[in-house]
Write an enzyme that holds these catalytic residues in place. Structure first.
Site, mmCIF file in Angstrom:
data_model
loop_
_atom_site.group_PDB
_atom_site.id
_atom_site.type_symbol
_atom_site.label_atom_id
_atom_site.label_comp_id
_atom_site.label_asym_id
_atom_site.label_seq_id
_atom_site.Cartn_x
_atom_site.Cartn_y
_atom_site.Cartn_z
ATOM 1 N N ASP A 145 -77.586 -51.753 -12.249
ATOM 2 C CA ASP A 145 -78.056 -51.171 -13.499
ATOM 3 C C ASP A 145 -76.902 -50.411 -14.146
ATOM 4 O OD1 ASP A 145 -79.195 -49.727 -15.491
ATOM 5 O OD2 ASP A 145 -80.575 -48.594 -14.219
ATOM 6 N N GLU A 189 -45.551 -43.786 -12.145
ATOM 7 C CA GLU A 189 -45.169 -42.707 -11.221
ATOM 8 C C GLU A 189 -46.209 -41.611 -11.328
ATOM 9 O OE1 GLU A 189 -41.347 -41.416 -12.662
ATOM 10 O OE2 GLU A 189 -40.335 -43.220 -11.990
ATOM 11 N N GLU A 231 -47.943 -38.229 -10.521
ATOM 12 C CA GLU A 231 -47.698 -36.913 -9.934
ATOM 13 C C GLU A 231 -49.045 -36.226 -9.715
ATOM 14 O OE1 GLU A 231 -43.380 -36.081 -12.084
ATOM 15 O OE2 GLU A 231 -45.190 -35.369 -13.068
ATOM 16 N N GLU A 236 -42.317 -32.563 -6.114
ATOM 17 C CA GLU A 236 -41.980 -32.452 -7.536
ATOM 18 C C GLU A 236 -41.603 -31.009 -7.882
ATOM 19 O OE1 GLU A 236 -41.112 -33.294 -10.327
ATOM 20 O OE2 GLU A 236 -41.147 -35.472 -10.223
ATOM 21 N N GLU A 276 -45.027 -36.426 -5.772
ATOM 22 C CA GLU A 276 -44.982 -37.732 -6.436
ATOM 23 C C GLU A 276 -44.751 -38.802 -5.384
ATOM 24 O OE1 GLU A 276 -42.521 -38.050 -9.968
ATOM 25 O OE2 GLU A 276 -41.888 -40.068 -9.401
ATOM 26 N N HIS A 294 -45.413 -41.342 -15.676
ATOM 27 C CA HIS A 294 -44.406 -42.134 -16.388
ATOM 28 C C HIS A 294 -44.615 -43.582 -15.981
ATOM 29 C CE1 HIS A 294 -41.814 -38.280 -15.897
ATOM 30 N NE2 HIS A 294 -42.814 -38.113 -16.715
ATOM 31 N N ARG A 316 -34.713 -36.970 -21.229
ATOM 32 C CA ARG A 316 -36.075 -36.960 -20.729
ATOM 33 C C ARG A 316 -37.068 -36.263 -21.662
ATOM 34 N NH1 ARG A 316 -36.032 -38.371 -14.938
ATOM 35 N NH2 ARG A 316 -33.911 -39.033 -14.636
ATOM 36 N N GLU A 344 -39.369 -46.996 -19.878
ATOM 37 C CA GLU A 344 -40.250 -46.021 -19.227
ATOM 38 C C GLU A 344 -40.912 -45.178 -20.313
ATOM 39 O OE1 GLU A 344 -38.055 -43.081 -16.968
ATOM 40 O OE2 GLU A 344 -39.796 -41.786 -16.808
ATOM 41 N N ARG A 394 -43.240 -41.906 -21.166
ATOM 42 C CA ARG A 394 -43.436 -40.680 -20.401
ATOM 43 C C ARG A 394 -44.674 -39.862 -20.784
ATOM 44 N NH1 ARG A 394 -38.928 -39.078 -17.516
ATOM 45 N NH2 ARG A 394 -39.294 -36.849 -17.896
HETATM 46 N N1 GLU Z 1 -43.877 -33.472 -14.392
HETATM 47 C C1 GLU Z 1 -43.194 -33.942 -15.568
HETATM 48 C C2 GLU Z 1 -44.195 -34.481 -16.575
HETATM 49 O O1 GLU Z 1 -45.141 -33.840 -16.836
HETATM 50 C C3 GLU Z 1 -42.174 -34.987 -15.265
HETATM 51 C C4 GLU Z 1 -41.124 -34.622 -14.265
HETATM 52 C C5 GLU Z 1 -40.227 -35.820 -13.962
HETATM 53 O O2 GLU Z 1 -39.265 -36.035 -14.699
HETATM 54 O O3 GLU Z 1 -40.522 -36.569 -13.048
HETATM 55 O O4 GLU Z 1 -44.094 -35.538 -17.137
HETATM 56 MG MG MG Z 2 -41.719 -37.093 -11.525
#
Ligand code: GLU
Ligand code: MG
Length: 474
Positions: free
Chosen positions: A78, A163, A165, A216, A223, A272, A343, A363, A365
């Protein structure tokens, strides 16, 4: 109640006709192999898994005696109480287990190394309607549709490496951390190393290969990275990963959470996601002659991600709390740009090493690990394919730290920001024709409504911060 086979195999009569590759099917040999493993391993229950719209894992248990019929015809259930599925009047759903996903689940062991609890396996299901056509409300189907579009465009795999975390706390009542940790912290400080090792062993036992793991930046933050895989298998891995991380933490007496930003003033938890498109086993993102080693395909794909980033934000970062993570200063992206090093940009191109053609990738993010991975991978793929199909041009990379630019400097360079709140993200989503196609006509309006409701509930809260700031002053 299991449905008769003839019904479940009938082709869809409506305009939603799906090509055979996108349908939930399995071969008799694959089904027999599952039955054999159940017998050989003495499995006591098989869990059938799927997700609701928000990616919460849904599960029901089947006994071995029912398995043959369930494998052939699926199991009826259901759907009316599943978030985002149909209302009561058309709630009959059928879960078709995918034989390729049969896995024995890990069990805790006692102090003598004996496994505890019963022997349980899981299978991941496609959800279909009683006439056998794919259910439009099934997130796995949204991903299958995106993969169908990809194949029509001449690619044969969307490879994904997320990835995830997460934080580990004493319990789920508060945010008491279990170590002070720090990036790549070693054992003396890292009380959770043993737990992480157990988690990796458990993940590998269910067929999820692990490449890399570390403490991390945040206290009690970890991670564990899975080896990349095609998007459908990876979405299945991701929901399994989340369950196993939580279970192993519970065996150790702790609580693991994928909440994007549980601690004010610390990094949040991201997911990411590394992506590439393959054809005949070759990476279509690689071009030896290009200064960034990126092919035209890769550049248009990345341009698609950038152009549609704001529209898909509510799919990649779906909670009120997700937007507490996407703020300057915590390694999370805020601005819509790409870069090879930086980054703070939304999209990063990991450094090319000679000989690593196959791992050339983009990648992104902004996603967080509390997304629905089926919908997130579908949205990413659809945005990238749109870029390829429409021949979007990739702007120049942005190598400066974007957090440091003033608003004027950003405006001069034409850099826009991701949505600053779930409310803003939902408005962007609601106006997106591409995301409507990506999620489909069933999921799209329901998802928008769910997220709007969350935002409306949140925005009328009176928070501690406001009381502290205003009560005595106003
Ligand atoms: N914790 C970070 C985020 O919120 C990323 C850290 C990293 O570069 O792995 O995306
Ligand atoms: Mg990381």
């Amino acid at each position: 109640m299991a449905r008769p086979r003839t019904q479940a195999r009938k082709p869809a009569a409506r305009s939603t006709m799906v090509k055979s590759k996108d349908r939930a099917t399995s071969t008799p040999a694959a089904r027999r192999a599952v039955l054999k493993r159940i017998r050989d391993e003495g499995v006591e229950h098989v869990l059938f898994w799927f997700t609701d719209l928000e990616g919460h894992l849904k599960s029901f248990a089947i006994t071995p005696a029912e398995m043959e019929e369930a494998l052939n015809d699926g199991m009826g259930f259901d759907g009316s109480s599943i978030t985002g599925f149909n209302a009561i009047e058309e709630s009959d759903m059928v879960a078709i287990p995918d034989p390729a996903t049969f896995q024995l689940l890990p069990r805790p062991v006692d102090e003598h190394g004996h496994e505890l609890g019963s022997k349980v396996a899981r299978m991941i299901c496609d959800v279909v309607t009683p006439d056998g056509s794919p259910y439009e409300g099934d997130p796995r189907y949204a991903l299958r549709r995106a993969l169908g579009r990809m194949r029509e465009m001449g690619f044969d795999a969307f490879n994904v490496g997320p990835e995830l975390e997460y934080f580990v706390f004493e319990d789920d009542k508060g945010t008491e951390t279990i170590d002070e940790g720090g990036y790549f912290a070693m054992t003396a400080q890292d009380a959770a190393t043993e737990m992480r090792n157990d988690t990796i062993a458990a993940l590998e036992s269910v067929g999820i290969p692990i490449e890399y793991h570390h403490h991390e930046v945040g206290p009690s933050q970890h991670e564990i990275d899975m080896r990349y895989s095609d998007a459908l298998a990876m979405a299945d891995h991701t929901i399994t990963y989340r369950l196993i991380v939580k279970e192993v933490a519970a065996w150790h007496g702790y609580y693991a959470t994928f909440m994007p930003k549980p601690l004010y003033g610390e990094n949040g938890s991201g997911m990411h996601t590394h992506m590439s498109l393959f054809k005949n086993g070759r990476n279509q993102f690689f071009d030896r002659r290009d200064e960034h080693h990126l092919s035209k395909t890769a550049k248009s794909f990345i341009a698609g991600l950038l152009v549609h980033a704001r529209e898909m934000s509510a799919v990649l970062a779906q909670w009120v709390n997700s937007y507490k993570r996407l703020v300057p200063g915590y390694e999370a992206p805020v601005y819509v740009a790409w870069s090879q090093r930086n980054r703070s940009a939304l999209i990063r191109i990991p450094l090319y090493k000679p000989g690593s053609e196959q791992s050339t990738r983009a990648e992104i993010r902004c996603p967080d690990p509390a997304c629905n991975p089926y919908l997130a991978f579908a949205a990413l793929l659809q945005a990238g394919l749109e870029g390829i199909e429409q021949g979007y041009e990739l702007p120049e990379p942005m190598e400066t730290n974007l957090y440091r630019l003033t608003a004027e400097q950003r405006q001069e360079r034409g850099i826009i920001a991701l949505p600053g709140s779930l409310g803003e993200a939902v408005d962007e989503l609601a106006g997106s024709a591409l995301m409507e196609r990506a999620l489909g006509s069933h999921i799209f309006p329901r998802y928008v409504e769910l997220k709007r409701r969350d935002w409306d509930e949140y925005r009328s809260q009176v928070t501690e911060w406001e009381l502290r700031k205003y009560l005595a002053a106003l």
